[in-house]
Motif scaffolding. Sequence first.
Motif, PDB file in Angstrom:
ATOM      1  N   ALA A 120       0.836  -1.199   0.000  1.00 52.54           N
ATOM      2  CA  ALA A 120       0.000   0.000   0.000  1.00 52.54           C
ATOM      3  C   ALA A 120       0.868   1.245   0.000  1.00 52.54           C
ATOM      4  CB  ALA A 120      -0.930   0.001   1.221  1.00 52.54           C
ATOM      5  N   GLY A 121       0.280   2.350  -0.446  1.00 50.59           N
ATOM      6  CA  GLY A 121       0.987   3.622  -0.463  1.00 50.59           C
ATOM      7  C   GLY A 121       0.386   4.530  -1.506  1.00 50.59           C
ATOM      8  N   LYS A 125       3.373   1.774  -5.299  1.00 49.51           N
ATOM      9  CA  LYS A 125       2.935   0.422  -4.925  1.00 49.51           C
ATOM     10  C   LYS A 125       2.906  -0.546  -6.111  1.00 49.51           C
ATOM     11  CE  LYS A 125      -1.950   1.889  -4.624  1.00 49.51           C
ATOM     12  NZ  LYS A 125      -1.730   3.350  -4.572  1.00 49.51           N
ATOM     13  N   GLU A 172      -5.624   2.041  -1.444  1.00 53.65           N
ATOM     14  CA  GLU A 172      -6.097   2.821  -0.300  1.00 53.65           C
ATOM     15  C   GLU A 172      -7.168   3.828  -0.684  1.00 53.65           C
ATOM     16  OE1 GLU A 172      -3.622   5.732  -2.340  1.00 53.65           O
ATOM     17  OE2 GLU A 172      -3.422   3.575  -1.978  1.00 53.65           O
ATOM     18  N   ILE A 187       4.265  -0.593   3.386  1.00 54.92           N
ATOM     19  CA  ILE A 187       3.764   0.766   3.185  1.00 54.92           C
ATOM     20  C   ILE A 187       4.884   1.593   2.577  1.00 54.92           C
ATOM     21  CG2 ILE A 187       2.852   2.829   4.299  1.00 54.92           C
ATOM     22  CD1 ILE A 187       1.604   1.038   6.416  1.00 54.92           C
ATOM     23  N   VAL A 190       2.905   7.510   2.811  1.00 50.00           N
ATOM     24  CA  VAL A 190       1.542   7.882   3.208  1.00 50.00           C
ATOM     25  C   VAL A 190       1.377   9.365   2.911  1.00 50.00           C
ATOM     26  CG1 VAL A 190      -0.176   7.896   5.044  1.00 50.00           C
ATOM     27  CG2 VAL A 190       1.611   6.143   5.044  1.00 50.00           C
ATOM     28  N   PHE A 208      -4.572   4.105   7.363  1.00 51.68           N
ATOM     29  CA  PHE A 208      -3.271   3.445   7.230  1.00 51.68           C
ATOM     30  C   PHE A 208      -2.836   2.793   8.545  1.00 51.68           C
ATOM     31  CE2 PHE A 208      -2.721   5.293   3.089  1.00 51.68           C
ATOM     32  CZ  PHE A 208      -1.819   4.444   2.466  1.00 51.68           C
ATOM     33  N   PHE A 211      -4.796  -0.353   8.670  1.00 51.13           N
ATOM     34  CA  PHE A 211      -4.251  -1.314   7.711  1.00 51.13           C
ATOM     35  C   PHE A 211      -3.015  -2.000   8.287  1.00 51.13           C
ATOM     36  CE2 PHE A 211      -0.930  -1.759   4.377  1.00 51.13           C
ATOM     37  CZ  PHE A 211      -1.449  -2.873   3.711  1.00 51.13           C
ATOM     38  N   ILE A 221       7.687  -0.493   6.651  1.00 51.54           N
ATOM     39  CA  ILE A 221       7.226   0.873   6.403  1.00 51.54           C
ATOM     40  C   ILE A 221       8.400   1.808   6.163  1.00 51.54           C
ATOM     41  CG2 ILE A 221       7.157   1.384   8.882  1.00 51.54           C
ATOM     42  CD1 ILE A 221       4.637   3.106   8.309  1.00 51.54           C
ATOM     43  N   ALA A 228       4.397   8.440   6.492  1.00 52.21           N
ATOM     44  CA  ALA A 228       4.674   7.122   7.051  1.00 52.21           C
ATOM     45  C   ALA A 228       5.212   7.247   8.469  1.00 52.21           C
ATOM     46  CB  ALA A 228       5.664   6.375   6.167  1.00 52.21           C
ATOM     47  N   VAL A 231       2.322   7.536  10.807  1.00 56.66           N
ATOM     48  CA  VAL A 231       1.703   6.224  11.010  1.00 56.66           C
ATOM     49  C   VAL A 231       2.577   5.369  11.923  1.00 56.66           C
ATOM     50  CG1 VAL A 231       1.031   4.074   9.856  1.00 56.66           C
ATOM     51  CG2 VAL A 231       0.438   6.284   8.833  1.00 56.66           C
TER      52      VAL A 231
END
Length: 473
Positions: A120-121, A125, A172, A187, A190, A208, A211, A221, A228, A231
Amino acid sequence: MIYPDLEMELPGHLERVHFVGIGGSGMSGIARMMHAAGVAVSGSDRSENYNTRALRELGITVSIGHDAAHVGDAEAIVVTGALWQDNPEYRFALEHGLPVLHRSQALAWLARGRRVVSVAGAHGKTTSTGMLVTGLLGLGADPSFVNGGVIESLGVSAAPGGDDLFVIEADESDGSFLLYDTAIALITNVDPEHLDFYGSREAFMRAFVDFASGASEQVVISADDAGAGEVLAALRASGLATPIRTFGEAEDADVRITGIDDSGPVRFTVEIDGAAYTGGLPVFGRHNAVNAVGALAVLTALGFEPQAALDALGGFAGTKRRFEFHAEVSGVRVYDDYAHHPTEVEALLDSARAVVGEGRLIAIHQPHLYSRTRHFHREFAEVLEHGADHTVVLEVDGAREDPVPDVTGALVSNDFSDPSRVAYIDDWQRAADYLAELARPGDVMVTMSCGTVYQIIPQVVSALRNRFESETS
């Protein structure tokens, strides 16, 4: 816009499924996977393309145009968020009580019971997923995978595998990445976007965190990306029991990349647990080196030896629509790329500089989505003006969105501080002719958008040929 029902219970068994919009890269891959799983698959799309022809060769019935009759005896349909709600096949399913699965729910159904690696990202990705799949295959694994773009060396975006690993590009944009029973979450970054769905930056960031918190084995990550980092801080503050591994150029990254040489096909060094390993890719760009180290962090988390994993990643030759070369006319080279976010555009232009040489870099930017253009027109203008020598801005590709008054490509061009370096042209043929007149040998042109911009390339190439042939005749 059709969003997935994140609370919907997936069917336990499916025998006959109809895909509305089966020709898309993601949908065709999922259809291919369901067919391989023994499900009777049919589908429709508004026009013929490579994917529809390839699916027919597998024995899948594909109709061109949308009609309720195409649903036939299917017991469920699969749709994308871009589907218009007056689509006759979608209306038929609703009227007859057929389950309507969002493409992400169909993918979750395929991945049930598997060891899922979800990538994800906001950007990177598709490339990272392609790298992971390439690495796993090179290491002797046999994963199933569904990617958002065709992996160049494999010629497909999805395929069933023989082991328990299932690699997914997790979207996402509509919250659907929360549907998967993820074992390892990667990840890439973000970067708050899709606020039309989430409603606020806080809700986007919280998704996120949710997730990552759902990963049962490992969270991998970025240590470099600011979003990021937020997160990561939230995960650590929550006392998450799942191990976390960071990657990137930051000094405190668990898997740290150093010595990046992006003057040609990218080379780099990676430090893990005090040991150094060298690697490289046959593609250009610093961002690809960083994506590779994220994939390496996942591969080593899966138990593979670092140098062997790096060597396997070296087989990654890119994905379709990622700085993909199309043509050269009288020394003018034309490329295409999927970049549709300011950060992606900036990375693309930085990479393109490595191949320009003494020529100029000319960007052909098609803004994608009215909402994204409204939110990011200033950022697009800034990175385009900084990274390209000249930019042609086309009209907005609204895709799934209805037009928004006063939101046009002019929003981007008007934000350039130097108007002489940009032209907003809302007609493709006029744009192609303008580009041909602008071009000179040694220039590199790059179309960029996740919309339809690649379709202008034949017009640009034709205009270039007409111009240079007339000069030499």
